[in-house]
Design an enzyme around this catalytic site. Structure first.
Site, PDB file in Angstrom:
ATOM      1  N   CYS A 104      -6.487   0.876   2.611  1.00 15.88           N
ATOM      2  CA  CYS A 104      -7.533   1.909   2.600  1.00 15.88           C
ATOM      3  C   CYS A 104      -7.425   2.898   1.452  1.00 15.88           C
ATOM      4  CB  CYS A 104      -7.520   2.666   3.916  1.00 15.88           C
ATOM      5  SG  CYS A 104      -8.091   1.657   5.290  1.00 15.88           S
ATOM      6  N   GLU A 133       0.862  -1.191   0.000  1.00 14.89           N
ATOM      7  CA  GLU A 133       0.000   0.000   0.000  1.00 14.89           C
ATOM      8  C   GLU A 133       0.887   1.226   0.000  1.00 14.89           C
ATOM      9  OE1 GLU A 133      -2.811   0.461   3.261  1.00 14.89           O
ATOM     10  OE2 GLU A 133      -3.820   2.042   2.143  1.00 14.89           O
ATOM     11  N   ASN A 152     -11.777  -3.285  -0.082  1.00 15.79           N
ATOM     12  CA  ASN A 152     -10.626  -3.609   0.768  1.00 15.79           C
ATOM     13  C   ASN A 152     -11.047  -4.173   2.114  1.00 15.79           C
ATOM     14  OD1 ASN A 152      -8.037  -3.515   2.106  1.00 15.79           O
ATOM     15  ND2 ASN A 152      -8.719  -1.603   3.039  1.00 15.79           N
ATOM     16  N   GLU A 153     -11.670  -3.336   2.919  1.00 16.99           N
ATOM     17  CA  GLU A 153     -11.908  -3.737   4.309  1.00 16.99           C
ATOM     18  C   GLU A 153     -13.318  -3.305   4.686  1.00 16.99           C
ATOM     19  OE1 GLU A 153      -8.600  -3.445   7.729  1.00 16.99           O
ATOM     20  OE2 GLU A 153      -9.754  -1.615   7.503  1.00 16.99           O
TER      21      GLU A 153
END
Ligand code: AHR
Length: 649
Positions: free
Chosen positions: A237, A39, A368-369
């Site tokens: 993120c 990331e 992603n999350e």
């Protein structure tokens, strides 16, 4: 403090009897088992892996001159200045601004770029400098480039003659005569008049594979050395963005790097205790470069895309289901970009960028999350479209930010019912959590979706605490936990530590796998744990037991074992989390071993031990050991991760 708990109960030289059974468990270790999570956090891309040394090279940050100074001009009125830089808008799609420099006299006007917390300059190394310039009046006859050291002394110089009235790219090389940790680039001008400049760029000549617009060689080497099974990118993120508008859009990161639109990085102001106002994404490292990197390091590419939900820790903006089409189309087009024939729209772009052969994409992440019903609603739409067109592509879905709790349970239940391919789990927890969870997957449903342990790292203090350390206690607990990942390789098919990189002067999140500054990098103890697993993954799982049970913390010991069929070798991982050396007597069942093998040991008697730029206190050491044909008798020192490798005879 932490892992020592088990050790406190152990007597010195305790004997542990294990049985290593060669019987085929039928479980293959997937080539994707140990991979990399990348990331752009902690200056991981711009200022890190991406080797560009000039920050805000095309004057596109929110403050277009951020990163640039014009010495000795600040307090002067316009009339008194010997030069001045004006920001001019082109209004071009990807590249909005350029700079018009008015050089008024020969008193030494210059523009200075500070780099990413300075520029790392190495004695004897060559650097490729380039600039876009348009010189309408022809009155500025030279643009000079100099590297200067911390005291302002020149350590490299070169110049170009901006001969054209129209925009033109000028390139030149300069070689440094001194190593400087925090240098700067000085751009000055000969002549008086106005000149337009843009995309002022400096790369070391030596990049990974010596590519222009390339990546830092030392950092890619560290990734390569992990022997990674996959490369997940671009996050994290930043995939989601603080707002939907600020989400990562892969289509804006391909084509000429000069035309890629700069975007604020989500980590810019995420943590008030680690504000990084100068953190933007140039996308010089974009999706083409990520695919190329994955190919270079022998890893399966795993792109993660926005599913139409902005980061739920931030705005949690939602795209209405009726407006989701462009997002879904981005996923379909990405698969075409990676795998499509050169006659397709996106396959042609890949080819035009220098890669006619497909990248052979097999995995894609949706979100992603994310968590909750909004995620599941969007996942269903993506899944239908992706599998409708590309049934062989495996989709990574997510179970939210925690390894348990309401969101996690809800996500898993839904994804199981939807027969999801692979579910991503994230855990940033204490070292104790990791050792206690070595059996986490022992009772997972063997018929459900596969697990991607996509982000994990032991936190020495607390999640997102800036005091977290990459110490041996954390790394050892991860090594212990990973025996459980390996033992459950029929369910867990992909794993990655997170985050990957951190700039020593520009990080937001700690701990991280690899730390670097502008000159060098170092591997943490956690890195070596990952490397030892990645380079000793084996091909088939076999069992190692104590009293018929998996070794999941008895006497503070953890173990798993594999066979590497290609090398005809057995590989046993043993982690001693106790503070006492322990004897391990391993009886071999159903096979015979050579009479000697290797033992690779990662250890330190101090659980607080860390590595640094100047000292490697935790690094693997390899020794030859004697073995019996039917047994291995050895001792595992206190606080040790050991790998025993013996040829099968
Ligand atoms: O790894 C750092 C962050 O942790 C990632 O961006 C996010 O997915 C997780 O919350």
């Amino acid at each position: 403090m932490a892992i020592a708990m088990a050790g406190a109960l152990c007597s010195a030289q305790q004997k542990n009897n294990y049985v290593l059974d060669f019987k085929d468990t039928g479980v293959k270790i997937q080539p994707t088992m140990y991979g990399i999570f990348f990331e752009d956090i902690n200056l991981g891309a711009d200022g890190g892996l991406y080797a560009e040394m000039v920050k805000n090279r095309s004057f596109e940050f929110d403050l277009p001159l951020m990163g640039w100074t014009q010495p000795n001009t600040d307090r002067l009125s316009l009339n008194e200045k010997s030069g001045y830089a004006h920001v001019v808008e082109y209004k071009k799609a990807g590249n909005k601004n350029y700079i018009r420099v008015d050089v008024k006299d020969d008193k030494g006007y210059s523009l200075i770029n500070e780099g990413y917390r300075g520029m790392g300059i190495k004695e004897g190394d060559a650097y490729n400098v380039s600039i876009m310039a348009a010189n309408p009046d022809g009155k500025v006859n030279k643009i000079n480039f100099q590297f200067v050291d911390e005291a302002g002394a020149v350590v490299a110089s070169s110049s170009v003659s901006p001969s054209s009235k129209e925009w033109k790219k000028y390139t030149v090389q300069m070689t440094a005569d001194k190593t400087v940790a925090k240098g700067k680039l000085k751009v000055s001008f000969a002549g008086t008049g106005s000149i337009n400049i843009d995309i002022v760029s400096v790369f070391p000549q030596e990049t990974w594979n010596n590519r222009p617009n390339g990546l830092r060689k030392d950092l890619v080497q560290k990734l390569y050395d992990l022997n990674p099974g996959f490369l997940r990118f671009p996050g994290g993120c930043i995939v989601e963005g603080r707002t939907l508008e600020q989400r990562y859009q892969w289509k804006k990161t391909v084509g000429s790097s000069d035309d890629r639109e700069t975007l604020i990085n989500k980590w810019n102001t995420e943590f008030s205790h680690r504000l990084t106002p100068d953190y933007f994404q140039s996308f010089g490292l974009g999706f083409f470069e990520y695919f190329q990197l994955a190919e270079d390091i022998g890893a399966e590419p795993l792109p993660i895309l926005s599913c139409g939900i902005a980061c739920q820790f931030n705005t949690a903006e939602l795209v209405p289901l009726s407006d989701l089409d462009p997002y879904v189309q981005d996923a379909l087009d990405l698969i075409e970009f990676a795998n499509g024939a050169v006659t397709t729209k996106w396959g042609k772009l890949r080819s035009d960028m220098g890669h006619p052969k497909p990248f052979n994409l097999k995995l894609i992440g949706v979100g992603n999350e994310q968590w909750g019903p909004d995620y599941i609603d969007r996942y269903k739409i993506f899944e239908k479209a992706i599998h409708g067109k590309y049934p062989a592509i495996k989709i990574i879905s997510g179970s939210g930010p925690s390894p348990d709790g309401e969101f996690f349970d809800y996500g898993w239940k839904q994804l199981k019912e939807l027969k999801a391919d692979i579910v991503d789990e994230h855990y940033y927890n204490s070292p104790e959590w990791f050792t206690k969870n070595a059996a986490r997957y022992d009772n997972y449903d063997r018929k459900g979706p596969k697990v991607f342990a996509g982000e994990y790292a032991a936190q020495s203090v607390a999640t997102v605490s800036p005091e977290n350390k990459n110490n041996w206690n954390c790394a050892l607990s991860e090594a212990a936990f990973m025996t459980g990942l390996e033992r459950n390789a029929d369910v867990v098919t992909m794993t990655s530590y997170a985050p990957l990189f951190a700039h020593a002067d520009g990080w937001q999140w700690t701990p991280d796998l690899i730390w670097f500054n502008n000159l060098e990098s170092y591997a943490t103890p956690n890195y070596y744990v990952q490397k030892l697993y990645g380079t000793n993954a084996g091909t088939n799982l076999i069992s190692i037991t104590a009293d018929g049970k998996p070794v999941t913390g008895q006497n503070g010991m953890f173990s798993s074992a594999v066979v590497d069929k290609a090398n005809s070798e057995v590989i046993v991982k043993i982690v001693n989390t106790s503070g006492t050396a322990q004897k391990a007597g391993i009886k071999v069942k159903g096979g015979k071993l050579a009479t000697s093998g290797k033992m690779i040991v990662l250890k330190n008697s101090d659980l607080a031990a860390e590595n640094s730029f100047t000292q490697e206190t935790v690094a693997p050491v390899e020794n030859t050991i004697k073995t019996g044909k039917g047994s291995i008798d050895t001792e595992i020192p206190a606080y040790t991760f050991a790998i025993i490798k013996v040829k099968i005879s």
